[in-house]
Design an enzyme around this catalytic site. Structure first.
Site, PDB file in Angstrom:
ATOM      1  N   ARG A 105       0.849  -1.203   0.000  1.00 27.04           N
ATOM      2  CA  ARG A 105       0.000   0.000   0.000  1.00 27.04           C
ATOM      3  C   ARG A 105       0.874   1.239   0.000  1.00 27.04           C
ATOM      4  O   ARG A 105       0.613   2.190  -0.721  1.00 27.04           O
ATOM      5  CB  ARG A 105      -0.904   0.003   1.233  1.00 27.04           C
ATOM      6  CG  ARG A 105      -2.249  -0.660   1.059  1.00 27.04           C
ATOM      7  CD  ARG A 105      -2.165  -2.071   0.511  1.00 27.04           C
ATOM      8  NE  ARG A 105      -3.465  -2.734   0.513  1.00 27.04           N
ATOM      9  CZ  ARG A 105      -3.931  -3.444   1.544  1.00 27.04           C
ATOM     10  NH1 ARG A 105      -3.197  -3.620   2.635  1.00 27.04           N
ATOM     11  NH2 ARG A 105      -5.118  -4.014   1.468  1.00 27.04           N
ATOM     12  N   ASP A 134      -0.403  -6.018  -3.730  1.00 30.46           N
ATOM     13  CA  ASP A 134      -1.798  -5.764  -3.379  1.00 30.46           C
ATOM     14  C   ASP A 134      -2.445  -4.981  -4.508  1.00 30.46           C
ATOM     15  O   ASP A 134      -1.825  -4.768  -5.559  1.00 30.46           O
ATOM     16  CB  ASP A 134      -1.901  -5.028  -2.028  1.00 30.46           C
ATOM     17  CG  ASP A 134      -3.141  -5.464  -1.262  1.00 30.46           C
ATOM     18  OD1 ASP A 134      -4.247  -5.237  -1.761  1.00 30.46           O
ATOM     19  OD2 ASP A 134      -3.006  -6.062  -0.170  1.00 30.46           O
ATOM     20  N   HIS A 203      -6.939  -8.834  -4.025  1.00 27.74           N
ATOM     21  CA  HIS A 203      -5.823  -7.929  -3.693  1.00 27.74           C
ATOM     22  C   HIS A 203      -4.761  -7.969  -4.798  1.00 27.74           C
ATOM     23  O   HIS A 203      -3.560  -7.970  -4.511  1.00 27.74           O
ATOM     24  CB  HIS A 203      -5.208  -8.289  -2.332  1.00 27.74           C
ATOM     25  CG  HIS A 203      -6.104  -7.963  -1.180  1.00 27.74           C
ATOM     26  ND1 HIS A 203      -6.285  -6.683  -0.714  1.00 27.74           N
ATOM     27  CD2 HIS A 203      -6.897  -8.752  -0.415  1.00 27.74           C
ATOM     28  CE1 HIS A 203      -7.136  -6.687   0.305  1.00 27.74           C
ATOM     29  NE2 HIS A 203      -7.531  -7.933   0.506  1.00 27.74           N
ATOM     30  N   ASP A 264      -7.192 -13.792   1.107  1.00 27.54           N
ATOM     31  CA  ASP A 264      -8.178 -13.078   1.916  1.00 27.54           C
ATOM     32  C   ASP A 264      -9.067 -12.186   1.050  1.00 27.54           C
ATOM     33  O   ASP A 264      -8.704 -11.821  -0.057  1.00 27.54           O
ATOM     34  CB  ASP A 264      -7.470 -12.221   2.979  1.00 27.54           C
ATOM     35  CG  ASP A 264      -6.474 -11.238   2.363  1.00 27.54           C
ATOM     36  OD1 ASP A 264      -5.841 -11.585   1.337  1.00 27.54           O
ATOM     37  OD2 ASP A 264      -6.325 -10.120   2.888  1.00 27.54           O
ATOM     38  N   GLU A 265     -10.224 -11.872   1.587  1.00 25.51           N
ATOM     39  CA  GLU A 265     -11.106 -10.816   1.065  1.00 25.51           C
ATOM     40  C   GLU A 265     -11.299 -10.925  -0.449  1.00 25.51           C
ATOM     41  O   GLU A 265     -10.744 -10.135  -1.215  1.00 25.51           O
ATOM     42  CB  GLU A 265     -10.537  -9.451   1.465  1.00 25.51           C
ATOM     43  CG  GLU A 265     -10.500  -9.299   2.981  1.00 25.51           C
ATOM     44  CD  GLU A 265      -9.886  -7.992   3.459  1.00 25.51           C
ATOM     45  OE1 GLU A 265     -10.389  -7.435   4.453  1.00 25.51           O
ATOM     46  OE2 GLU A 265      -8.891  -7.528   2.857  1.00 25.51           O
ATOM     47  N   TRP A 311      -6.780 -14.194  11.267  1.00 23.88           N
ATOM     48  CA  TRP A 311      -6.831 -12.742  11.478  1.00 23.88           C
ATOM     49  C   TRP A 311      -8.228 -12.235  11.782  1.00 23.88           C
ATOM     50  O   TRP A 311      -8.399 -11.263  12.501  1.00 23.88           O
ATOM     51  CB  TRP A 311      -6.252 -11.999  10.269  1.00 23.88           C
ATOM     52  CG  TRP A 311      -7.126 -11.978   9.039  1.00 23.88           C
ATOM     53  CD1 TRP A 311      -7.211 -12.936   8.073  1.00 23.88           C
ATOM     54  CD2 TRP A 311      -8.032 -10.933   8.648  1.00 23.88           C
ATOM     55  NE1 TRP A 311      -8.113 -12.558   7.109  1.00 23.88           N
ATOM     56  CE2 TRP A 311      -8.627 -11.321   7.428  1.00 23.88           C
ATOM     57  CE3 TRP A 311      -8.390  -9.697   9.191  1.00 23.88           C
ATOM     58  CZ2 TRP A 311      -9.565 -10.543   6.757  1.00 23.88           C
ATOM     59  CZ3 TRP A 311      -9.322  -8.911   8.534  1.00 23.88           C
ATOM     60  CH2 TRP A 311      -9.894  -9.329   7.321  1.00 23.88           C
ATOM     61  N   TYR A 336      -3.570  -5.799  15.446  1.00 18.27           N
ATOM     62  CA  TYR A 336      -3.456  -5.003  14.216  1.00 18.27           C
ATOM     63  C   TYR A 336      -2.924  -3.618  14.614  1.00 18.27           C
ATOM     64  O   TYR A 336      -3.639  -2.818  15.209  1.00 18.27           O
ATOM     65  CB  TYR A 336      -4.816  -4.916  13.509  1.00 18.27           C
ATOM     66  CG  TYR A 336      -4.992  -5.993  12.457  1.00 18.27           C
ATOM     67  CD1 TYR A 336      -4.606  -7.301  12.724  1.00 18.27           C
ATOM     68  CD2 TYR A 336      -5.520  -5.711  11.200  1.00 18.27           C
ATOM     69  CE1 TYR A 336      -4.758  -8.290  11.759  1.00 18.27           C
ATOM     70  CE2 TYR A 336      -5.675  -6.696  10.237  1.00 18.27           C
ATOM     71  CZ  TYR A 336      -5.282  -7.989  10.530  1.00 18.27           C
ATOM     72  OH  TYR A 336      -5.415  -8.968   9.585  1.00 18.27           O
ATOM     73  N   ASP A 338      -2.138  -1.135  12.794  1.00 15.97           N
ATOM     74  CA  ASP A 338      -2.631   0.037  12.057  1.00 15.97           C
ATOM     75  C   ASP A 338      -3.871   0.612  12.748  1.00 15.97           C
ATOM     76  O   ASP A 338      -4.276   1.734  12.452  1.00 15.97           O
ATOM     77  CB  ASP A 338      -2.940  -0.305  10.591  1.00 15.97           C
ATOM     78  CG  ASP A 338      -3.933  -1.453  10.446  1.00 15.97           C
ATOM     79  OD1 ASP A 338      -3.914  -2.388  11.276  1.00 15.97           O
ATOM     80  OD2 ASP A 338      -4.732  -1.411   9.487  1.00 15.97           O
ATOM     81  N   TRP A 380      -0.354  -2.937   8.621  1.00 13.40           N
ATOM     82  CA  TRP A 380      -0.899  -2.588   7.303  1.00 13.40           C
ATOM     83  C   TRP A 380      -0.664  -1.096   7.078  1.00 13.40           C
ATOM     84  O   TRP A 380      -0.682  -0.305   8.031  1.00 13.40           O
ATOM     85  CB  TRP A 380      -2.391  -2.928   7.241  1.00 13.40           C
ATOM     86  CG  TRP A 380      -2.657  -4.389   7.437  1.00 13.40           C
ATOM     87  CD1 TRP A 380      -3.168  -4.998   8.544  1.00 13.40           C
ATOM     88  CD2 TRP A 380      -2.399  -5.442   6.488  1.00 13.40           C
ATOM     89  NE1 TRP A 380      -3.241  -6.355   8.345  1.00 13.40           N
ATOM     90  CE2 TRP A 380      -2.787  -6.651   7.091  1.00 13.40           C
ATOM     91  CE3 TRP A 380      -1.881  -5.478   5.190  1.00 13.40           C
ATOM     92  CZ2 TRP A 380      -2.665  -7.879   6.451  1.00 13.40           C
ATOM     93  CZ3 TRP A 380      -1.769  -6.695   4.543  1.00 13.40           C
ATOM     94  CH2 TRP A 380      -2.160  -7.874   5.169  1.00 13.40           C
ATOM     95  N   GLU A 382      -2.048   1.300   4.644  1.00 15.38           N
ATOM     96  CA  GLU A 382      -2.851   2.249   3.867  1.00 15.38           C
ATOM     97  C   GLU A 382      -2.637   3.686   4.352  1.00 15.38           C
ATOM     98  O   GLU A 382      -2.565   4.619   3.540  1.00 15.38           O
ATOM     99  CB  GLU A 382      -4.348   1.925   3.991  1.00 15.38           C
ATOM    100  CG  GLU A 382      -4.797   0.687   3.247  1.00 15.38           C
ATOM    101  CD  GLU A 382      -4.764  -0.564   4.113  1.00 15.38           C
ATOM    102  OE1 GLU A 382      -3.912  -0.637   5.035  1.00 15.38           O
ATOM    103  OE2 GLU A 382      -5.568  -1.478   3.866  1.00 15.38           O
TER     104      GLU A 382
HETATM  105  C1  ACM Z   1      -6.186  -9.088   6.270  1.00  9.10           C
HETATM  106  O1  ACM Z   1      -6.150  -8.241   7.162  1.00  9.10           O
HETATM  107  N1  ACM Z   1      -6.958  -8.891   5.193  1.00  9.10           N
HETATM  108  C2  ACM Z   1      -5.401 -10.305   6.332  1.00  9.10           C
END
Ligand code: ACM
Length: 455
Positions: A105, A134, A203, A264-265, A311, A336, A338, A380, A382
């Site tokens: 990011r 990503d 991602h 993920d996601e 996670w 986390y 962030d 993370w 961002e």
């Molecule tokens: C994640 O936080 N999407 C692994």
């Protein structure tokens, strides 16, 4: 008593009278100790360091450095205090003491990554999970597919905070294969394994922008927003073939036994997408490595044994262990980094839940047993557009996390706090880490007017 200043806290300390001047050499001997363990014996006549392995030697030397006072953390001008005499016996609680650094990011320069490795080593952490790709950037040079970095490594603008406004400032960067080999070797010399991550099948917008044929639209752009993109890799044979080559190049550079493939996601993922992830996992197994995926991959039938990064919650870790996978616990409810550090409106770009220093220190994994490899904090990026922002969010919470990962409980925040404040923060100062002060951000660490997204 100076041994009380050690962080993370060792398994046992037996002080004895006297002190020892900083030794010009340390007598290092192999010994039968638990993995990564060491026994440090300081007497008026010198220092003996018995070690289980190379990692144990690194940790014994780190302990010695802490005992020598904060100036030992400067690169020059070291004025060591006399060492207290006694015996420190120590080994870690978990074999996986990780930190994820998201360099996708926001790109971190190679020098910044090497510095981050030093900071992990100073905390006896031993896994750097490097999130290399990503939607917003692809940072891993693959000579066979040069557009992954020449196109996928750059974006024209980024979302400023979480409000939707764009900053209009181009951003990007990538690591050459030699850069990454250098990072791997530097980390290895500090007993740190770099676990690389290429995130598939979601991602992956940066890869799609580089080679639209990997997807289903005629063109894509490297994403300039944050959030969860609905663009997925197209799970067809030609995409699989290219990603096998991408992962093969990754394996050529990273000797880590564990290789992360994301998973993920993935909104809108089909059975074909799930089979795509499974087949890449099988490819890694066929190459002698263990695939690691985020806990969403537990929805995929027929996976080989993997390492699951739990996670979304710790139940995912319990499920993964019950299904025969190894587990790294990294729940966003606890670790986390962030996420915002206090409820105060001055917290810069406040996102996620409140995870105070005390909250992170109180984290106690809900799983135990052979399937639990360990724990991992996540940085993370961002909203971390420069290394000063990384320092602010990671420290001192990562110092608290290091103790959770290394030292079994019980833990007492009232005991930890003065040890951190009076002894460890001066070490971070000497290292030049711009951590969050315990009572809130310095004025220059705030980001007035940049909206976050607190939960
Ligand atoms: C994640 O936080 N999407 C692994």
């Amino acid at each position: 008593m100076v041994f009380d200043t050690l962080l993370p806290r060792p398994v046992s300390v037996t002080p004895s009278p006297g002190s020892c001047p900083w030794p010009s050499t340390v007598d290092v001997r192999a010994a039968s100790l638990p993995p990564e363990g060491y026994r440090l014996t300081i007497s008026p006549s010198g220092v003996v360091l018995e070690v289980a392995d190379a990692a144990g030697e690194c940790y014994g030397r780190e302990t010695l450095r802490q005992l020598a006072g904060p100036s030992a953390f400067r690169v020059a001008g070291f004025a060591p205090s006399p060492l207290p005499c006694g015996v420190v016996e120590d080994h870690p609680r978990f074999g996986w003491r990780g930190c994820l650094l998201d360099v996708a990011r926001h790109f971190r320069t190679k020098a910044e990554v090497l510095r981050f490795v030093d900071l992990l080593a100073a905390h006896k952490l031993n896994v750097l999970n490097l999130h290399l790709t990503d939607d917003q950037g692809w940072r891993f040079e693959v000579p066979a597919f040069p557009r992954l970095t020449s196109v996928g490594g750059w974006r024209p603008s980024s979302m400023a905070g979480s409000g939707g406004a764009q900053d209009g400032r181009p951003h990007g960067g990538f690591y050459t294969s030699d850069d990454l080999r250098e990072i791997v070797a530097y980390a290895a010399s500090r007993a740190i394994t770099v676990v690389p991550e290429i995130d598939i099948p979601g991602h992956a917008r940066a890869a799609l922008a580089a080679y639209p044929a990997l997807g289903t639209s005629p063109s894509y752009e490297v994403w300039t927003d944050w959030g969860i993109s609905t663009s997925l890799l197209s799970p067809v044979e030609s995409t699989l073939d290219i990603f096998r080559q991408v992962f093969d190049h990754l394996l050529d550079i990273f000797p880590s036994p564990v290789i992360a493939l994301g998973g993920d996601e993935t909104p809108g993922a089909t059975d074909e997408h799930r089979a795509f992830v499974r087949r890449l996992a099988e490819h890694l197994v066929a190459r002698g490595r263990t695939p690691m995926g985020w806990d969403e991959v537990l929805d995929i039938d027929g996976l080989p044994p993997m390492v699951i990064g739990a996670w979304r919650d710790e139940d995912a870790g319990l499920r993964a262990a019950a299904w025969g996978h190894d587990v790294v616990l990294c729940p966003e409810q606890h670790v986390y980094l962030d996420h915002r550090q206090s409820p105060h409106p001055d917290e810069p770009i406040p996102v996620g839940w409140v995870h105070t220093l005390e909250d992170v220190y109180a984290y106690e994994p809900a799983l135990s047993g052979a399937r639990l490899r360990g724990v991992q904090a996540q940085v993370w990026s961002e909203h971390l557009d420069d290394v000063r922002r990384v320092d602010y969010m990671a420290f001192p919470r990562l110092s608290a996390f290091a103790e959770v990962a290394w030292s079994a409980g019980p833990r007492d925040y009232a005991e930890f706090l003065p040890r951190l404040r009076d002894h460890h923060l001066p070490r971070l100062d000497a290292l030049g880490v711009e951590y969050r002060p315990l009572d809130g951000p310095h004025p220059w660490q705030t980001r007035p007017g940049v909206p976050g997204r607190p939960r």
